[in-house]
Scaffold this active site. Structure first.
Site, PDB file in Angstrom:
ATOM      1  N   HIS A  98       0.827  -1.200   0.000  1.00 54.46           N
ATOM      2  CA  HIS A  98       0.000   0.000   0.000  1.00 54.46           C
ATOM      3  C   HIS A  98       0.863   1.252   0.000  1.00 54.46           C
ATOM      4  O   HIS A  98       1.939   1.263   0.580  1.00 54.46           O
ATOM      5  CB  HIS A  98      -0.989   0.023   1.171  1.00 54.46           C
ATOM      6  N   HIS A 100       0.770   5.132   1.195  1.00 53.97           N
ATOM      7  CA  HIS A 100       0.063   6.112   2.014  1.00 53.97           C
ATOM      8  C   HIS A 100       0.109   7.471   1.326  1.00 53.97           C
ATOM      9  O   HIS A 100       1.172   7.892   0.879  1.00 53.97           O
ATOM     10  CB  HIS A 100       0.760   6.311   3.374  1.00 53.97           C
TER      11      HIS A 100
END
Ligand code: ZN
Length: 135
Positions: A98, A100
């Site tokens: 992922h 951010h």
């Protein structure tokens, strides 16, 4: 496999979605560092970016400006940071790649370690705002 992000992708857990395409989704972080903190993830489960092809890594990062721009518009943030952690020692909490996107505000001293739990109604309202700012 037990993966919170795969559960969100499968609809088994709630997510406040901002964006999706065939290979990626973006949603608000449930434990934001600051208002508008969002994640972009690949639909396919990879633990770290070294498990992905260079092309796939490029394509997920290429979404960051578009989504960040919408977050800035919707939140009124002054700036943003990108973060991408690989591995436990790097403080990667969910083992599904992922990125951010963390909005930054001139008048707030944002601290990475101080995360908050936000209220669902607020997140839902914010996600709506960001989605409508996406062009
Ligand atoms: Zn996963």
């Amino acid at each position: 496999m037990n993966c919170i992000f795969c559960d969100i992708l499968d609809g088994k857990r709630d997510g406040h979605f901002l964006y999706e395409d065939d290979s990626h989704v973006s949603f608000l972080d449930k434990y934001p560092i600051d208002v508008g903190h969002s994640l972009i993830i690949p639909r396919k489960h990879h633990e770290t970016i070294t498990d992905m092809t260079p092309k796939d890594v490029g394509s997920i990062f290429s979404l960051a400006p578009k989504i960040a721009k919408a977050i800035l518009i919707a939140t009124g943030a002054d700036a943003f940071s990108l973060g991408q952690n690989n591995g436990k020692a790097a403080k990667q909490i969910v083992p599904h790649v992922h990125i951010h996107i963390i909005p930054r505000y001139n008048d707030k001293g944002t601290v990475w370690t101080k995360r908050q739990i936000s209220n669902d109604a607020e997140l839902s309202e914010l996600a709506k705002k960001i989605r409508s700012a996406l062009t």
